[in-house]
Motif scaffolding. Structure first.
Motif, PDB file in Angstrom:
ATOM      1  N   MET A   1     -26.399   7.487  40.430  1.00 38.22           N
ATOM      2  CA  MET A   1     -25.820   6.163  40.626  1.00 38.22           C
ATOM      3  C   MET A   1     -24.568   5.994  39.775  1.00 38.22           C
ATOM      4  SD  MET A   1     -29.346   3.939  40.479  1.00 38.22           S
ATOM      5  CE  MET A   1     -28.518   2.350  40.617  1.00 38.22           C
ATOM      6  N   ALA A   2     -24.657   6.436  38.520  1.00 41.28           N
ATOM      7  CA  ALA A   2     -23.519   6.291  37.608  1.00 41.28           C
ATOM      8  C   ALA A   2     -22.316   7.085  38.087  1.00 41.28           C
ATOM      9  CB  ALA A   2     -23.933   6.731  36.206  1.00 41.28           C
ATOM     10  N   PHE A   3     -22.536   8.308  38.554  1.00 39.16           N
ATOM     11  CA  PHE A   3     -21.417   9.123  39.033  1.00 39.16           C
ATOM     12  C   PHE A   3     -20.782   8.509  40.273  1.00 39.16           C
ATOM     13  CE2 PHE A   3     -23.017  12.567  36.300  1.00 39.16           C
ATOM     14  CZ  PHE A   3     -21.812  13.063  35.817  1.00 39.16           C
ATOM     15  N   THR A   4     -21.593   7.952  41.158  1.00 41.76           N
ATOM     16  CA  THR A   4     -21.034   7.282  42.334  1.00 41.76           C
ATOM     17  C   THR A   4     -20.134   6.133  41.925  1.00 41.76           C
ATOM     18  OG1 THR A   4     -22.957   7.856  43.694  1.00 41.76           O
ATOM     19  CG2 THR A   4     -21.626   6.001  44.423  1.00 41.76           C
ATOM     20  N   LEU A   5     -20.604   5.324  40.996  1.00 44.94           N
ATOM     21  CA  LEU A   5     -19.823   4.180  40.531  1.00 44.94           C
ATOM     22  C   LEU A   5     -18.549   4.633  39.832  1.00 44.94           C
ATOM     23  CD1 LEU A   5     -19.481   1.176  40.013  1.00 44.94           C
ATOM     24  CD2 LEU A   5     -21.141   1.336  38.164  1.00 44.94           C
ATOM     25  N   TYR A   6     -18.686   5.599  38.953  1.00 43.08           N
ATOM     26  CA  TYR A   6     -17.566   6.113  38.171  1.00 43.08           C
ATOM     27  C   TYR A   6     -16.457   6.671  39.072  1.00 43.08           C
ATOM     28  CZ  TYR A   6     -15.337   9.488  34.923  1.00 43.08           C
ATOM     29  OH  TYR A   6     -14.464  10.237  34.176  1.00 43.08           O
TER      30      TYR A   6
ATOM     31  N   SER B   1     -10.962  -0.373  38.946  1.00 42.26           N
ATOM     32  CA  SER B   1     -10.317  -0.815  37.712  1.00 42.26           C
ATOM     33  C   SER B   1     -10.366   0.271  36.644  1.00 42.26           C
ATOM     34  CB  SER B   1     -10.999  -2.080  37.180  1.00 42.26           C
ATOM     35  OG  SER B   1     -12.304  -1.787  36.736  1.00 42.26           O
ATOM     36  N   THR B   2      -9.353   0.272  35.796  1.00 44.85           N
ATOM     37  CA  THR B   2      -9.309   1.219  34.683  1.00 44.85           C
ATOM     38  C   THR B   2     -10.504   1.036  33.766  1.00 44.85           C
ATOM     39  OG1 THR B   2      -6.896   1.213  34.746  1.00 44.85           O
ATOM     40  CG2 THR B   2      -7.915   2.006  32.725  1.00 44.85           C
ATOM     41  N   PHE B   3     -10.933  -0.209  33.604  1.00 46.95           N
ATOM     42  CA  PHE B   3     -12.002  -0.477  32.650  1.00 46.95           C
ATOM     43  C   PHE B   3     -13.333   0.133  33.084  1.00 46.95           C
ATOM     44  CE2 PHE B   3     -14.452  -3.377  29.771  1.00 46.95           C
ATOM     45  CZ  PHE B   3     -13.797  -2.969  28.617  1.00 46.95           C
ATOM     46  N   VAL B   4     -13.490   0.353  34.371  1.00 48.50           N
ATOM     47  CA  VAL B   4     -14.707   0.992  34.863  1.00 48.50           C
ATOM     48  C   VAL B   4     -14.500   2.498  34.999  1.00 48.50           C
ATOM     49  CG1 VAL B   4     -16.395   1.085  36.740  1.00 48.50           C
ATOM     50  CG2 VAL B   4     -15.434  -1.112  36.034  1.00 48.50           C
ATOM     51  N   LYS B   5     -13.419   2.912  35.642  1.00 46.95           N
ATOM     52  CA  LYS B   5     -13.249   4.339  35.948  1.00 46.95           C
ATOM     53  C   LYS B   5     -12.749   5.155  34.765  1.00 46.95           C
ATOM     54  CE  LYS B   5      -8.563   3.802  37.861  1.00 46.95           C
ATOM     55  NZ  LYS B   5      -7.751   3.801  39.085  1.00 46.95           N
ATOM     56  N   GLU B   6     -12.197   4.503  33.740  1.00 50.66           N
ATOM     57  CA  GLU B   6     -11.746   5.224  32.551  1.00 50.66           C
ATOM     58  C   GLU B   6     -12.572   4.847  31.319  1.00 50.66           C
ATOM     59  OE1 GLU B   6      -9.632   7.642  32.295  1.00 50.66           O
ATOM     60  OE2 GLU B   6      -8.723   7.604  34.284  1.00 50.66           O
ATOM     61  N   THR B   7     -12.643   3.557  31.012  1.00 52.08           N
ATOM     62  CA  THR B   7     -13.361   3.113  29.815  1.00 52.08           C
ATOM     63  C   THR B   7     -14.877   3.240  29.989  1.00 52.08           C
ATOM     64  OG1 THR B   7     -11.554   1.563  29.398  1.00 52.08           O
ATOM     65  CG2 THR B   7     -13.582   1.212  28.166  1.00 52.08           C
ATOM     66  N   GLU B   8     -15.347   3.184  31.211  1.00 56.04           N
ATOM     67  CA  GLU B   8     -16.769   3.356  31.546  1.00 56.04           C
ATOM     68  C   GLU B   8     -17.641   2.222  31.034  1.00 56.04           C
ATOM     69  OE1 GLU B   8     -18.483   7.218  30.817  1.00 56.04           O
ATOM     70  OE2 GLU B   8     -16.627   8.257  31.300  1.00 56.04           O
ATOM     71  N   ASP B   9     -17.168   1.004  31.162  1.00 57.44           N
ATOM     72  CA  ASP B   9     -18.012  -0.139  30.807  1.00 57.44           C
ATOM     73  C   ASP B   9     -18.822  -0.534  32.038  1.00 57.44           C
ATOM     74  OD1 ASP B   9     -19.255  -2.326  29.793  1.00 57.44           O
ATOM     75  OD2 ASP B   9     -17.470  -3.209  28.900  1.00 57.44           O
TER      76      ASP B   9
ATOM     77  N   THR C   1     -27.784   9.155  30.704  1.00 57.71           N
ATOM     78  CA  THR C   1     -27.413   9.553  29.343  1.00 57.71           C
ATOM     79  C   THR C   1     -25.997  10.103  29.284  1.00 57.71           C
ATOM     80  OG1 THR C   1     -28.387  11.745  29.689  1.00 57.71           O
ATOM     81  CG2 THR C   1     -29.784  10.069  28.684  1.00 57.71           C
ATOM     82  N   GLU C   2     -25.383  10.346  30.432  1.00 57.41           N
ATOM     83  CA  GLU C   2     -24.075  11.005  30.464  1.00 57.41           C
ATOM     84  C   GLU C   2     -22.912  10.051  30.673  1.00 57.41           C
ATOM     85  OE1 GLU C   2     -23.654  14.208  29.795  1.00 57.41           O
ATOM     86  OE2 GLU C   2     -25.808  14.403  29.520  1.00 57.41           O
TER      87      GLU C   2
ATOM     88  N   LYS D   1     -17.512  -3.006  45.660  1.00 58.02           N
ATOM     89  CA  LYS D   1     -17.896  -1.999  46.657  1.00 58.02           C
ATOM     90  C   LYS D   1     -18.428  -0.737  45.990  1.00 58.02           C
ATOM     91  CE  LYS D   1     -13.921  -2.249  48.896  1.00 58.02           C
ATOM     92  NZ  LYS D   1     -12.859  -1.949  49.899  1.00 58.02           N
ATOM     93  N   ALA D   2     -17.849  -0.378  44.846  1.00 55.96           N
ATOM     94  CA  ALA D   2     -18.359   0.785  44.106  1.00 55.96           C
ATOM     95  C   ALA D   2     -19.771   0.518  43.601  1.00 55.96           C
ATOM     96  CB  ALA D   2     -17.419   1.116  42.951  1.00 55.96           C
ATOM     97  N   GLN D   3     -20.027  -0.710  43.151  1.00 53.61           N
ATOM     98  CA  GLN D   3     -21.385  -1.060  42.721  1.00 53.61           C
ATOM     99  C   GLN D   3     -22.384  -0.950  43.871  1.00 53.61           C
ATOM    100  OE1 GLN D   3     -20.401  -5.007  40.587  1.00 53.61           O
ATOM    101  NE2 GLN D   3     -22.218  -4.255  39.534  1.00 53.61           N
ATOM    102  N   ILE D   4     -21.989  -1.458  45.022  1.00 55.31           N
ATOM    103  CA  ILE D   4     -22.880  -1.400  46.184  1.00 55.31           C
ATOM    104  C   ILE D   4     -23.162   0.050  46.572  1.00 55.31           C
ATOM    105  CG2 ILE D   4     -23.043  -1.952  48.642  1.00 55.31           C
ATOM    106  CD1 ILE D   4     -21.469  -4.547  47.984  1.00 55.31           C
ATOM    107  N   ALA D   5     -22.132   0.877  46.538  1.00 53.25           N
ATOM    108  CA  ALA D   5     -22.335   2.303  46.818  1.00 53.25           C
ATOM    109  C   ALA D   5     -23.289   2.925  45.808  1.00 53.25           C
ATOM    110  CB  ALA D   5     -20.993   3.028  46.804  1.00 53.25           C
ATOM    111  N   SER D   6     -23.203   2.476  44.563  1.00 49.47           N
ATOM    112  CA  SER D   6     -24.055   3.018  43.516  1.00 49.47           C
ATOM    113  C   SER D   6     -25.531   2.717  43.779  1.00 49.47           C
ATOM    114  CB  SER D   6     -23.630   2.447  42.160  1.00 49.47           C
ATOM    115  OG  SER D   6     -24.552   2.779  41.148  1.00 49.47           O
TER     116      SER D   6
END
Length: 664
Positions: A22-27, A32-40, A57-58, A183-188
């Protein structure tokens, strides 16, 4: 019948892998930079009742291991296959913890019954409100912090709820960015649903159901084993935030940790009343709210890195959180900068536990640096940009075995930096420096991790900067067992020019083309006597420009000449420094806090806590300030530190305001 240990271990790995998928799908699909780079962001799996039983854990944030989705799940009375719930309201069920965090949850059905939920959140760069990026320490009520959506279905039987989506996107500054992240969240969660069905096909639905309960029990048993290793007792620790208001007083978080057998209690009596700013923590007084458990999870995982992380870990602890305080505020208190207060809370919990496990835990983590947001116009396209450009974090505290991690460690290590090239490509700024701040890590046998600093130049007029989570401009991180406190944070406009301005804890700033902003976090605390640090390690730090030659002599007693350590001169200097210093305590809080607590003693704080607790909540912050003003005005001979000056000042305040006296 209980699931056998081998099958449980295999299922555990499958559940964690599902959360990580799920995390990799979202990432990989976020906008947004804050999700795809900062990973919040977070992802996870919960029981039908909402207890998190598996997390990654990753990737992503590490704060919500113990998050309970139960209240928001129950807020929707019926679920069909294909439904997805959503909320970002901090006061609707106390799952979301500030308005930019959009939480979603999807039921997973098998033969018409819900077997679990797949869940997660992202931090939206902006959800509207009074300021760009929605968060500022100047805000005083949650209504100013952007649109709030109570628990509702954003997807119904596989179809987007367009009415709710339209309302959301009409109230944010960058709707295409919010829609892309959603949409990324829904995909996740769709990925998570598939992975759960695969597990059920592999293990069978009964084994899956039994395994969920088994995984929670498994984590609880591990956590209780760790607790039993620690000595029973009561351990007190307190720390402070820079208060939100201009000219404000320190805001205190106090904890009495009671370790008893295989469990513990967190008693936050002594913490300050909720304040007229945005660092309040929305917990609803829940005895195991996720925000209060983050520090516990960090401590237990540090003591045993094999700990399986889920809600079961938190069963070893219960919290006492007085109503109307910073740890349990009443609606509509602003809560947007709960990130800052929770980071300080994590340090408080580490400080309390370190007294019970002093040879196993680190000194104080750094803090004080913000997450930087820029709202400006791209000169090339004329397009408005609202973006997060970097978290300005500091390192981890030194520990019994090694130096603290540099620049990004301890309780902020999950926030990843954004490469300079990406920032300059996506945001019209020019970055002049991004690196580590020399002499910022607290001296110690094992040095504290260094601060991060960023310097950039605006390229367009009316560029608005939101520097959320600014702190540590007064009190610093703490050193331990002879280690020294870390450095203060810094926030400067046009440094090194005749227009230089110290911005202190300002977090909303408008600048123009050519203006330069320099911002740095605080540094982390050191562990152990700095005079015991290997001189060659000090020399290496000097060569790497991490420690200055002056600090090498002053703090470590190491004399360096011609690029080498002068062994004889070093021995003489260290002996002289050791003979001339006073006996130290368990912690070193730095000179600013030491001077403050010489006047604001535990006796004074005990009296303050008792008196404020007897007032209506909406009077407490006001009266606290009036008491501080009265005590500050006392001559030194009338400051006894036993609480009497606080009680006398309180009586004066009540006498001055008949409206208050009438309520007592």
């Amino acid at each position: 019948m209980a699931i056998d240990p081998v099958t449980l271990e295999i299922l555990k790995n499958h559940c964690r892998a599902a959360a990580e998928s799920m995390a990799f799908t979202l990432y990989r699909t976020a906008h947004s930079t804050f999700v795809k780079e900062t990973e919040d962001f977070t992802t996870g799996l919960t029981t039908p009742e909402g207890l998190t039983f598996a997390t990654p854990t990753e990737l992503g944030a590490t704060w919500f291991v113990g998050l309970n989705y139960g209240n928001v799940i129950k807020a929707i009375d019926h679920y069909d296959e294909g439904d997805i719930g959503m909320t970002n309201d901090p006061y609707s069920g106390y799952v979301c913890t500030h308005s930019p965090d959009m939480h979603i949850w999807k039921p997973v059905f098998h033969d018409g019954e819900i077997v679990c939920f797949v869940v997660g959140h992202i931090h939206n760069t902006d959800v509207g409100g009074a300021v760009p990026a929605s968060l500022s320490r100047t805000l005083s009520e949650v209504h100013q912090e952007g649109i709030r959506i109570p628990p509702t279905k954003i997807v119904r039987r596989g179809e987007i709820n367009q009415e709710i989506l339209n309302v959301l996107l009409a109230n944010v500054r960058m709707p295409e960015q919010n829609w892309g992240d959603l949409k990324a969240q829904i995909a996740s969660v769709n990925t998570g649903e598939r992975r759960v069905h695969e597990m059920i096909a592999k293990f069978g639905v009964e084994t899956f159901r039994e395994g969920i309960a088994g995984l929670l029990d498994y984590a609880e048993a591990q956590a209780r084993d760790i607790m039993r290793e620690l000595p029973d007792g009561r351990y007190f620790f307190a720390d402070y935030l820079d208060e939100d208001v201009a000219g404000g007083y320190p805001c205190r978080i106090a904890l009495t940790l009671d370790i008893h057998g295989d469990g513990c209690t967190f008693d936050f009596t002594g913490s300050d009343p909720q304040i007229e700013g945005s660092v309040n923590m929305p917990t609803g007084g829940a005895e195991r709210h996720a925000l209060m458990m983050v520090g516990l999870v960090y401590v237990l995982y540090s003591l045993n890195p094999r700990l399986f992380l889920n809600s079961g870990v938190c069963r070893v602890c219960t919290c006492i959180m007085p109503d109307g305080t910073i740890v349990n505020p009443r609606f509509p208190a602003a809560v947007g900068l709960r990130t800052l207060s929770v980071q300080r809370l994590q340090g408080v919990i580490i400080g309390a536990f370190s007294q019970a496990a002093q040879d196993r835990l680190p000194a104080g983590p750094a803090s004080g640096g913000p997450i930087m947001n820029v709202n400006t116009i791209d000169n090339r396209t004329g397009r408005r940009v609202v973006a997060s450009i970097d978290p300005i974090t500091g390192g981890a505290g030194g520990n019994p075995r090694e130096d603290g991690t540099e620049g990004s460690g301890a309780n902020s290590s999950f926030l990843k930096n954004t490469p300079v090239e990406i920032n300059e490509a996506e945001v019209p700024i020019k970055i002049l420096r991004y690196g580590l701040a020399r002499d910022s890590g607290g001296p110690g046998k094992h040095r504290g991790g260094m601060a991060t600093e960023l310097r950039f130049e605006a390229q367009a007029p009316n560029t608005r900067i939101t520097a959320r989570n600014r702190d540590r401009s007064r009190f610093t991180s703490w050193g331990m067992l002879g280690g020294r406190a870390g450095s203060q944070s810094r926030f400067l406009l046009n440094p090194g020019t005749d227009r230089e301005e110290n911005l202190g804890n300002t977090d909303i700033l408008k600048i123009g083309p050519g203006d330069v902003v320099h911002i740095g976090s605080g540094g982390a605390g050191g562990w152990g006597d700095p005079l015991e640090r290997d001189p060659e390690a000090v020399l290496t730090d000097v060569k790497r420009h991490m420690v200055s030659a002056g600090s090498a002599e002053r703090d470590y007693g190491v004399v360096i000449a011609g690029g080498t350590v002068e062994a004889a001169a070093t021995a003489v200097l260290r002996a002289r420094l050791a003979a001339g210093r006073a006996e130290g305590g368990f912690f070193d809080f730095g000179p600013e806090r030491t001077a403050y607590e010489a006047e604001w003693t535990e006796g004074n704080y005990t009296a303050l806590t008792e008196l404020l607790a007897g007032l209506p909540v909406h009077w407490r912050f006001f009266v606290k300030h009036r008491i501080f003003e009265a005590v500050d005005a006392l001559p030194p001979e009338r400051r006894r530190g036993d609480g009497s000056e606080v009680r006398d000042s309180y009586a004066q305040v009540v006498g001055r305001y008949p409206q208050l006296a009438a309520l007592l």
